[in-house]
Design an enzyme around this catalytic site. Structure first.
Site, PDB file in Angstrom:
ATOM      1  N   TYR A 107      32.286  41.646 -38.105  1.00  0.00           N
ATOM      2  CA  TYR A 107      31.218  42.493 -37.575  1.00  0.00           C
ATOM      3  C   TYR A 107      30.012  42.500 -38.496  1.00  0.00           C
ATOM      4  CZ  TYR A 107      32.110  46.254 -40.972  1.00  0.00           C
ATOM      5  OH  TYR A 107      32.225  46.977 -42.126  1.00  0.00           O
ATOM      6  N   LYS A 119      33.397  39.840 -43.839  1.00  0.00           N
ATOM      7  CA  LYS A 119      33.174  41.185 -43.279  1.00  0.00           C
ATOM      8  C   LYS A 119      34.049  41.395 -42.049  1.00  0.00           C
ATOM      9  CE  LYS A 119      29.285  44.277 -42.348  1.00  0.00           C
ATOM     10  NZ  LYS A 119      29.769  45.388 -43.174  1.00  0.00           N
ATOM     11  N   GLU A 147      32.758  47.628 -55.738  1.00  0.00           N
ATOM     12  CA  GLU A 147      31.660  48.032 -54.846  1.00  0.00           C
ATOM     13  C   GLU A 147      32.035  49.366 -54.234  1.00  0.00           C
ATOM     14  OE1 GLU A 147      31.215  45.438 -51.414  1.00  0.00           O
ATOM     15  OE2 GLU A 147      33.365  45.060 -51.355  1.00  0.00           O
ATOM     16  N   LEU A 175      31.601  42.347 -50.868  1.00  0.00           N
ATOM     17  CA  LEU A 175      30.811  41.830 -49.743  1.00  0.00           C
ATOM     18  C   LEU A 175      29.430  41.443 -50.271  1.00  0.00           C
ATOM     19  CD1 LEU A 175      31.024  41.616 -46.571  1.00  0.00           C
ATOM     20  CD2 LEU A 175      29.428  43.524 -46.581  1.00  0.00           C
TER      21      LEU A 175
HETATM   22  N1  PMP Z   1      30.128  46.444 -49.240  1.00  0.00           N
HETATM   23  C1  PMP Z   1      30.883  46.848 -48.219  1.00  0.00           C
HETATM   24  C2  PMP Z   1      32.362  46.910 -48.396  1.00  0.00           C
HETATM   25  C3  PMP Z   1      30.282  47.221 -46.998  1.00  0.00           C
HETATM   26  O1  PMP Z   1      31.044  47.616 -45.960  1.00  0.00           O
HETATM   27  C4  PMP Z   1      28.863  47.183 -46.890  1.00  0.00           C
HETATM   28  C5  PMP Z   1      28.186  47.638 -45.627  1.00  0.00           C
HETATM   29  N2  PMP Z   1      28.327  46.724 -44.610  1.00  0.00           N
HETATM   30  C6  PMP Z   1      28.119  46.735 -47.983  1.00  0.00           C
HETATM   31  C7  PMP Z   1      28.786  46.370 -49.151  1.00  0.00           C
HETATM   32  C8  PMP Z   1      26.619  46.625 -47.912  1.00  0.00           C
HETATM   33  O2  PMP Z   1      26.244  45.508 -47.151  1.00  0.00           O
HETATM   34  P1  PMP Z   1      24.860  45.456 -46.367  1.00  0.00           P
HETATM   35  O3  PMP Z   1      23.787  45.710 -47.371  1.00  0.00           O
HETATM   36  O4  PMP Z   1      24.810  44.085 -45.825  1.00  0.00           O
HETATM   37  O5  PMP Z   1      24.919  46.522 -45.319  1.00  0.00           O
END
Ligand code: PMP
Length: 286
Positions: free
Chosen positions: A33, A149, A182, A207
């Site tokens: 997603y 993701k 994270e 991620l």
């Molecule tokens: N890490 C994780 C585990 C996440 O779920 C997200 C949010 N999607 C992020 C980092 C931040 O990613 P992004 O800046 O692409 O939203």
């Protein structure tokens, strides 16, 4: 409010937006997603989000379910039909519907594609950024491919539940070596006493955040110093400032960790600067 949801080629009323009980997303979390921020009707960082979706699909040996151009159209049309000016758009692609079996279904099994969009108050994240958020730490119990993701989000759900019970908005996940990887749904950052901006480097443990990448561009453009390295919760607690990044939060100040204040317990000037330069970079790219 979500009015209309894209499901496999049709825009369905919210109350009738269903996927099958044998969907592999439901049964195996065999599904990926993306979530994009929508500002003034524009889908922020749309193409990097779609590029990450393509990569997630490829890592799971799933073909792209339609062309990039068609996916862009689905995103735009879902935003338009829900009249979202400010909010988010969510896109999920699963390996489709098949009789429950661990083996991949036949290659001609159509993917399940779902897209929904919802409005949020225009100043929703901005108002929260004025106050900052609390984070707590939780063990990182996720799998070893957090760079993909997937909708396999149970560890994040449980970590966020723990955070909520402790009055915090986000959980910072700590690996077995004692380092922050994270946030449960965000990337983690600190700013050192001498103004260096620190975030863990990319690996299979985190991620690759699209917001993270855009902020790194902004940091370089402004001539600020970035360090991609690990840090511990103790270093974070003693840091000058801290913040998280994600599509819907953009840059969100962190004012305490496990109940202990970071800096003076208020969003600091460098984090405010990060938020400003992030939004400036997005505006330039639009
Ligand atoms: N890490 C994780 C585990 C996440 O779920 C997200 C949010 N999607 C992020 C980092 C931040 O990613 P992004 O800046 O692409 O939203």
């Amino acid at each position: 409010m979500t009015r209309v949801v894209y499901v496999n080629g049709r825009y369905r009323p919210y109350a009738q937006a269903f996927v099958h009980v044998e969907d592999r997303g439901f049964q195996f979390a065999d599904s990926v997603y993306e979530v994009c921020d929508v500002k003034g009707g524009a889908i922020i960082d749309r193409d990097p989000h779609l590029a990450r979706l393509a990569r997630s699909l490829s890592e799971l040996q799933m073909p792209m379910p339609m062309t990039m151009a068609a996916l862009r159209l689905v995103l735009r049309e879902t935003v338009r039909r829900n009249r979202v000016r400010n909010g988010l758009v969510y896109l999920q692609v699963s390996r489709g519907v098949a009789e429950r079996d661990f083996a991949f279904p036949p290659p001609d099994t159509p993917a399940t594609i779902v897209c929904l969009a919802r409005s949020l108050p225009p100043d929703y994240a901005a108002a929260r950024a004025e106050r900052g958020i609390a984070v707590v730490t939780a063990p990182d119990i996720r799998w070893r491919r957090c760079d993909i993701k997937t909708v396999m989000l149970l560890p994040a759900v449980l970590a966020k539940r723990e955070a909520a019970l402790k009055g915090a908005k986000e959980a910072w996940l700590v690996n077995e070596a004692g380092f922050v990887t994270e946030g449960a749904s965000s990337n983690a950052w600190i700013i050192t006493e001498d103004g260096r901006v620190v975030t863990p480097g990319l690996s299979a443990s985190i991620l690759p955040g699209v917001t993270r990448a855009t902020l790194i561009e902004a940091i370089a453009r402004e001539g600020l110093i970035l360090e991609e390295r690990h840090f511990t919760p103790a270093e974070a607690a003693g840091a000058r400032e801290a913040f998280i990044t994600s599509a819907t939060n953009t840059v969100m100040p962190v004012v305490s960790i496990n109940g202990s204040a970071i800096g003076d317990g208020r969003p600091g000037p460098l984090t405010r600067q990060m938020r400003r330069i992030f939004h400036k970079t997005v505006a330039i790219k639009e």
